[in-house]
Design a protein around this motif. Structure first.
Motif, PDB file in Angstrom:
ATOM      1  N   ALA A  47       0.836  -1.210   0.000  1.00 36.21           N
ATOM      2  CA  ALA A  47       0.000   0.000   0.000  1.00 36.21           C
ATOM      3  C   ALA A  47       0.871   1.260   0.000  1.00 36.21           C
ATOM      4  O   ALA A  47       0.582   2.227  -0.710  1.00 36.21           O
ATOM      5  CB  ALA A  47      -0.940  -0.005   1.204  1.00 36.21           C
ATOM      6  N   ILE A  48       1.925   1.224   0.794  1.00 41.49           N
ATOM      7  CA  ILE A  48       2.849   2.369   0.837  1.00 41.49           C
ATOM      8  C   ILE A  48       3.502   2.539  -0.532  1.00 41.49           C
ATOM      9  O   ILE A  48       3.573   3.656  -1.069  1.00 41.49           O
ATOM     10  CB  ILE A  48       3.910   2.185   1.934  1.00 41.49           C
ATOM     11  N   ARG A  49       3.966   1.441  -1.097  1.00 41.69           N
ATOM     12  CA  ARG A  49       4.614   1.506  -2.417  1.00 41.69           C
ATOM     13  C   ARG A  49       3.654   2.059  -3.461  1.00 41.69           C
ATOM     14  O   ARG A  49       4.033   2.915  -4.263  1.00 41.69           O
ATOM     15  CB  ARG A  49       5.096   0.108  -2.812  1.00 41.69           C
ATOM     16  N   HIS A  50       2.431   1.571  -3.458  1.00 38.49           N
ATOM     17  CA  HIS A  50       1.437   2.070  -4.408  1.00 38.49           C
ATOM     18  C   HIS A  50       1.238   3.578  -4.241  1.00 38.49           C
ATOM     19  O   HIS A  50       1.271   4.328  -5.218  1.00 38.49           O
ATOM     20  CB  HIS A  50       0.099   1.342  -4.220  1.00 38.49           C
ATOM     21  N   ALA A  51       1.053   3.995  -3.009  1.00 35.48           N
ATOM     22  CA  ALA A  51       0.778   5.408  -2.754  1.00 35.48           C
ATOM     23  C   ALA A  51       1.883   6.315  -3.265  1.00 35.48           C
ATOM     24  O   ALA A  51       1.611   7.350  -3.888  1.00 35.48           O
ATOM     25  CB  ALA A  51       0.559   5.631  -1.254  1.00 35.48           C
ATOM     26  N   PHE A  52       3.138   5.936  -3.023  1.00 36.70           N
ATOM     27  CA  PHE A  52       4.240   6.832  -3.373  1.00 36.70           C
ATOM     28  C   PHE A  52       4.790   6.610  -4.774  1.00 36.70           C
ATOM     29  O   PHE A  52       5.453   7.493  -5.317  1.00 36.70           O
ATOM     30  CB  PHE A  52       5.335   6.757  -2.313  1.00 36.70           C
ATOM     31  N   ASP A  53       4.515   5.459  -5.381  1.00 35.03           N
ATOM     32  CA  ASP A  53       4.949   5.247  -6.767  1.00 35.03           C
ATOM     33  C   ASP A  53       3.895   5.703  -7.772  1.00 35.03           C
ATOM     34  O   ASP A  53       4.223   6.091  -8.883  1.00 35.03           O
ATOM     35  CB  ASP A  53       5.280   3.776  -7.018  1.00 35.03           C
ATOM     36  N   GLU A  54       2.636   5.639  -7.379  1.00 38.79           N
ATOM     37  CA  GLU A  54       1.548   5.960  -8.307  1.00 38.79           C
ATOM     38  C   GLU A  54       0.946   7.344  -8.111  1.00 38.79           C
ATOM     39  O   GLU A  54       0.268   7.839  -9.013  1.00 38.79           O
ATOM     40  CB  GLU A  54       0.431   4.909  -8.177  1.00 38.79           C
ATOM     41  N   HIS A  55       1.174   7.953  -6.963  1.00 35.50           N
ATOM     42  CA  HIS A  55       0.539   9.235  -6.655  1.00 35.50           C
ATOM     43  C   HIS A  55       1.566  10.218  -6.110  1.00 35.50           C
ATOM     44  O   HIS A  55       2.604   9.827  -5.577  1.00 35.50           O
ATOM     45  CB  HIS A  55      -0.580   9.039  -5.627  1.00 35.50           C
ATOM     46  N   SER A  56       1.242  11.479  -6.204  1.00 35.99           N
ATOM     47  CA  SER A  56       2.131  12.504  -5.658  1.00 35.99           C
ATOM     48  C   SER A  56       1.954  12.581  -4.142  1.00 35.99           C
ATOM     49  O   SER A  56       0.949  12.116  -3.590  1.00 35.99           O
ATOM     50  CB  SER A  56       1.821  13.866  -6.279  1.00 35.99           C
ATOM     51  N   ARG A  57       2.929  13.191  -3.500  1.00 36.61           N
ATOM     52  CA  ARG A  57       2.820  13.396  -2.047  1.00 36.61           C
ATOM     53  C   ARG A  57       1.579  14.220  -1.733  1.00 36.61           C
ATOM     54  O   ARG A  57       0.871  13.955  -0.763  1.00 36.61           O
ATOM     55  CB  ARG A  57       4.053  14.122  -1.521  1.00 36.61           C
ATOM     56  N   ALA A  58       1.309  15.234  -2.560  1.00 36.03           N
ATOM     57  CA  ALA A  58       0.150  16.109  -2.327  1.00 36.03           C
ATOM     58  C   ALA A  58      -1.152  15.317  -2.417  1.00 36.03           C
ATOM     59  O   ALA A  58      -2.060  15.503  -1.588  1.00 36.03           O
ATOM     60  CB  ALA A  58       0.148  17.257  -3.324  1.00 36.03           C
ATOM     61  N   GLU A  59      -1.267  14.427  -3.390  1.00 43.06           N
ATOM     62  CA  GLU A  59      -2.465  13.595  -3.508  1.00 43.06           C
ATOM     63  C   GLU A  59      -2.626  12.715  -2.265  1.00 43.06           C
ATOM     64  O   GLU A  59      -3.726  12.571  -1.737  1.00 43.06           O
ATOM     65  CB  GLU A  59      -2.381  12.692  -4.744  1.00 43.06           C
ATOM     66  N   TYR A  60      -1.515  12.143  -1.811  1.00 43.08           N
ATOM     67  CA  TYR A  60      -1.548  11.286  -0.634  1.00 43.08           C
ATOM     68  C   TYR A  60      -1.990  12.078   0.602  1.00 43.08           C
ATOM     69  O   TYR A  60      -2.861  11.643   1.354  1.00 43.08           O
ATOM     70  CB  TYR A  60      -0.176  10.638  -0.397  1.00 43.08           C
ATOM     71  N   VAL A  61      -1.397  13.238   0.792  1.00 42.53           N
ATOM     72  CA  VAL A  61      -1.731  14.073   1.955  1.00 42.53           C
ATOM     73  C   VAL A  61      -3.208  14.429   1.950  1.00 42.53           C
ATOM     74  O   VAL A  61      -3.888  14.318   2.978  1.00 42.53           O
ATOM     75  CB  VAL A  61      -0.840  15.333   1.994  1.00 42.53           C
ATOM     76  N   ARG A  62      -3.723  14.835   0.794  1.00 38.42           N
ATOM     77  CA  ARG A  62      -5.144  15.202   0.712  1.00 38.42           C
ATOM     78  C   ARG A  62      -6.048  13.999   0.953  1.00 38.42           C
ATOM     79  O   ARG A  62      -7.022  14.082   1.708  1.00 38.42           O
ATOM     80  CB  ARG A  62      -5.455  15.812  -0.655  1.00 38.42           C
ATOM     81  N   ALA A  63      -5.764  12.884   0.316  1.00 35.37           N
ATOM     82  CA  ALA A  63      -6.644  11.718   0.393  1.00 35.37           C
ATOM     83  C   ALA A  63      -6.657  11.071   1.768  1.00 35.37           C
ATOM     84  O   ALA A  63      -7.667  10.508   2.187  1.00 35.37           O
ATOM     85  CB  ALA A  63      -6.240  10.690  -0.662  1.00 35.37           C
ATOM     86  N   TYR A  64      -5.527  11.133   2.473  1.00 34.60           N
ATOM     87  CA  TYR A  64      -5.417  10.465   3.771  1.00 34.60           C
ATOM     88  C   TYR A  64      -5.323  11.435   4.943  1.00 34.60           C
ATOM     89  O   TYR A  64      -5.128  11.005   6.075  1.00 34.60           O
ATOM     90  CB  TYR A  64      -4.208   9.515   3.777  1.00 34.60           C
ATOM     91  N   ASP A  65      -5.437  12.719   4.655  1.00 38.96           N
ATOM     92  CA  ASP A  65      -5.307  13.742   5.687  1.00 38.96           C
ATOM     93  C   ASP A  65      -4.033  13.496   6.507  1.00 38.96           C
ATOM     94  O   ASP A  65      -4.030  13.525   7.739  1.00 38.96           O
ATOM     95  CB  ASP A  65      -6.543  13.761   6.592  1.00 38.96           C
ATOM     96  N   ALA A  66      -2.949  13.215   5.780  1.00 42.36           N
ATOM     97  CA  ALA A  66      -1.681  12.846   6.410  1.00 42.36           C
ATOM     98  C   ALA A  66      -0.816  14.069   6.684  1.00 42.36           C
ATOM     99  O   ALA A  66      -0.825  15.029   5.914  1.00 42.36           O
ATOM    100  CB  ALA A  66      -0.918  11.879   5.505  1.00 42.36           C
ATOM    101  N   SER A  67      -0.076  14.011   7.755  1.00 38.44           N
ATOM    102  CA  SER A  67       0.877  15.071   8.079  1.00 38.44           C
ATOM    103  C   SER A  67       2.188  14.807   7.342  1.00 38.44           C
ATOM    104  O   SER A  67       2.443  13.694   6.854  1.00 38.44           O
ATOM    105  CB  SER A  67       1.150  15.101   9.581  1.00 38.44           C
ATOM    106  N   ALA A  68       3.031  15.804   7.296  1.00 37.22           N
ATOM    107  CA  ALA A  68       4.353  15.639   6.683  1.00 37.22           C
ATOM    108  C   ALA A  68       5.144  14.562   7.410  1.00 37.22           C
ATOM    109  O   ALA A  68       5.853  13.768   6.780  1.00 37.22           O
ATOM    110  CB  ALA A  68       5.109  16.965   6.693  1.00 37.22           C
TER     111      ALA A  68
END
Length: 96
Positions: A47-68
């Motif tokens: 899941a981590i690999r998919h998120a960072f290989d297929e999507h930008s950090r900004a997309e990940y942050v928005r979709a998961y409400d993730a902090s830096a």
């Protein structure tokens, strides 16, 4: 040698080899839906690999409400695994 811990939803299983951890995560845990694209993928490393290989950090942050800090932690996990894992072995084992 440090052991690899699963840590998916409180799973404290540990493994001597990272490949065993990866197979465990893919085979023993439910698949999850990516909040960015809707793909259904194994939880944990994949899941981590998919998120960072297929999507930008900004997309990940928005979709998961993730902090830096959460993003950096997951990037470090991905890097640590990829430094030592034999991904071909993992794929071969999962294909069996």
């Amino acid at each position: 040698m440090a052991r690899w811990k699963c840590a998916i939803e409180g799973d404290d299983a540990t493994f001597d080899r990272v490949e065993d951890l990866m197979v465990h995560q893919a085979a023993e845990h439910e698949r999850i839906k990516c909040n960015v694209c809707g793909a259904v993928i194994p939880d944990g490393y994949f899941a981590i690999r998919h998120a960072f290989d297929e999507h930008s950090r900004a997309e990940y942050v928005r979709a998961y409400d993730a902090s830096a800090a959460e993003v950096r932690r997951r990037e470090k996990v991905k890097e640590a695994i990829e430094e030592v894992a034999d991904l071909r072995e993992v794929v071969d084992r999962l294909d069996e």
